[in-house]
Design a protein around this motif. Sequence first.
Motif, PDB file in Angstrom:
ATOM      1  N   THR A   1      18.243   7.463  -5.138  1.00 23.29           N
ATOM      2  CA  THR A   1      16.856   7.212  -4.750  1.00 23.29           C
ATOM      3  C   THR A   1      16.698   5.756  -4.341  1.00 23.29           C
ATOM      4  O   THR A   1      17.463   4.886  -4.790  1.00 23.29           O
ATOM      5  CB  THR A   1      15.892   7.513  -5.912  1.00 23.29           C
ATOM      6  OG1 THR A   1      16.223   6.681  -7.034  1.00 23.29           O
ATOM      7  CG2 THR A   1      15.984   8.979  -6.342  1.00 23.29           C
ATOM      8  N   PRO A   2      15.714   5.462  -3.506  1.00 20.11           N
ATOM      9  CA  PRO A   2      15.510   4.076  -3.083  1.00 20.11           C
ATOM     10  C   PRO A   2      14.888   3.250  -4.194  1.00 20.11           C
ATOM     11  O   PRO A   2      14.386   3.783  -5.188  1.00 20.11           O
ATOM     12  CB  PRO A   2      14.536   4.219  -1.895  1.00 20.11           C
ATOM     13  CG  PRO A   2      13.778   5.474  -2.209  1.00 20.11           C
ATOM     14  CD  PRO A   2      14.757   6.393  -2.876  1.00 20.11           C
ATOM     15  N   ASP A   3      14.934   1.952  -4.013  1.00 22.76           N
ATOM     16  CA  ASP A   3      14.254   1.038  -4.944  1.00 22.76           C
ATOM     17  C   ASP A   3      12.751   1.191  -4.711  1.00 22.76           C
ATOM     18  O   ASP A   3      12.218   0.787  -3.683  1.00 22.76           O
ATOM     19  CB  ASP A   3      14.695  -0.395  -4.652  1.00 22.76           C
ATOM     20  CG  ASP A   3      14.117  -1.376  -5.689  1.00 22.76           C
ATOM     21  OD1 ASP A   3      13.081  -1.054  -6.275  1.00 22.76           O
ATOM     22  OD2 ASP A   3      14.726  -2.445  -5.885  1.00 22.76           O
ATOM     23  N   MET A   4      12.052   1.808  -5.687  1.00 23.03           N
ATOM     24  CA  MET A   4      10.631   2.111  -5.497  1.00 23.03           C
ATOM     25  C   MET A   4       9.794   0.844  -5.360  1.00 23.03           C
ATOM     26  O   MET A   4       8.763   0.851  -4.717  1.00 23.03           O
ATOM     27  CB  MET A   4      10.133   2.954  -6.669  1.00 23.03           C
ATOM     28  CG  MET A   4      10.851   4.313  -6.814  1.00 23.03           C
ATOM     29  SD  MET A   4      10.797   5.297  -5.292  1.00 23.03           S
ATOM     30  CE  MET A   4       9.042   5.602  -5.190  1.00 23.03           C
ATOM     31  N   GLY A   5      10.264  -0.248  -5.966  1.00 20.31           N
ATOM     32  CA  GLY A   5       9.517  -1.503  -5.834  1.00 20.31           C
ATOM     33  C   GLY A   5       9.489  -1.983  -4.399  1.00 20.31           C
ATOM     34  O   GLY A   5       8.490  -2.526  -3.926  1.00 20.31           O
TER      35      GLY A   5
END
Length: 276
Positions: free
Chosen positions: A268-272
């Motif tokens: 998953t991508p870095d949600m930040g």
Amino acid sequence: MQILKQPLFHFILIGVAIFAWFAWVSPQQDVAEETDTITVDGNDVALLKTRFQNSWNRPPTEDELQALVDGAIREEVLVREARKLGLDQGDQVIRARLAQKMDFLTDAIAASIEPEPEVLQTFLNENPERFTKPAQIAFDQIYLNENAELDAIENAIEAANTQQDWSSIGSTTLLPKSMPLTVVRAVDANFGTGFSAALNSLEPGNWSGPVRSAYGIHVVRVTDKQDPILPKLEDIRDTVLLEWRREAGSDLAQAQYESLASNYQVETPDMGKTVE
């Protein structure tokens, strides 16, 4: 409910086996669909006849059965061609439907569980709030008016206690003069919030008042009360079984998902960064 408790754990194993079987046969189905042959066999025809029978409460005629077969062939042709064009890729409706069918498999497993009586009894004991019958109250009431004076209230109580037929006392109203044993929320739905609580403080058998409802002043005689009660298992077994299976299905679905998800490496991508 503990996921490893009997008999749920056994059905988790069954669920794993069923999903594994579908995974094993699906590649063969894919190979079959790559050919130019569409086969409608006796089992397919029997299924079409059964569906028609369930819908129309009669078997299909010869022409209707042929139409069903033609429709099934048409559907198969269009589905195969759509897949060749990649129309099933990225379609949220199709993806949601496939996920739903996976859930249906889990639901079918949960619905087949037949727990021992002691399992249901434990579930009932651990979840009494789900099955307790609420408090009920029965009463007679005489409606006076919105602003009845104390003298009118006392006269109504005296008349009700001395007259055999008390139904003619008081003012006309569409409210029921008598209520059989009724759950308190239904009483409040008829007379206004808080009316049942006022009744609960009265001793059964005697006319008393004033008791205020959303409509005005009443004098009331409580005729019966029933405290909240948790029925015995044998009296509500079907209800307890339904709730147990629903919770078992939820636990099974989560365990099955975790088992299937363990076969994948999820990135998953870095949600930040995605919200910047």
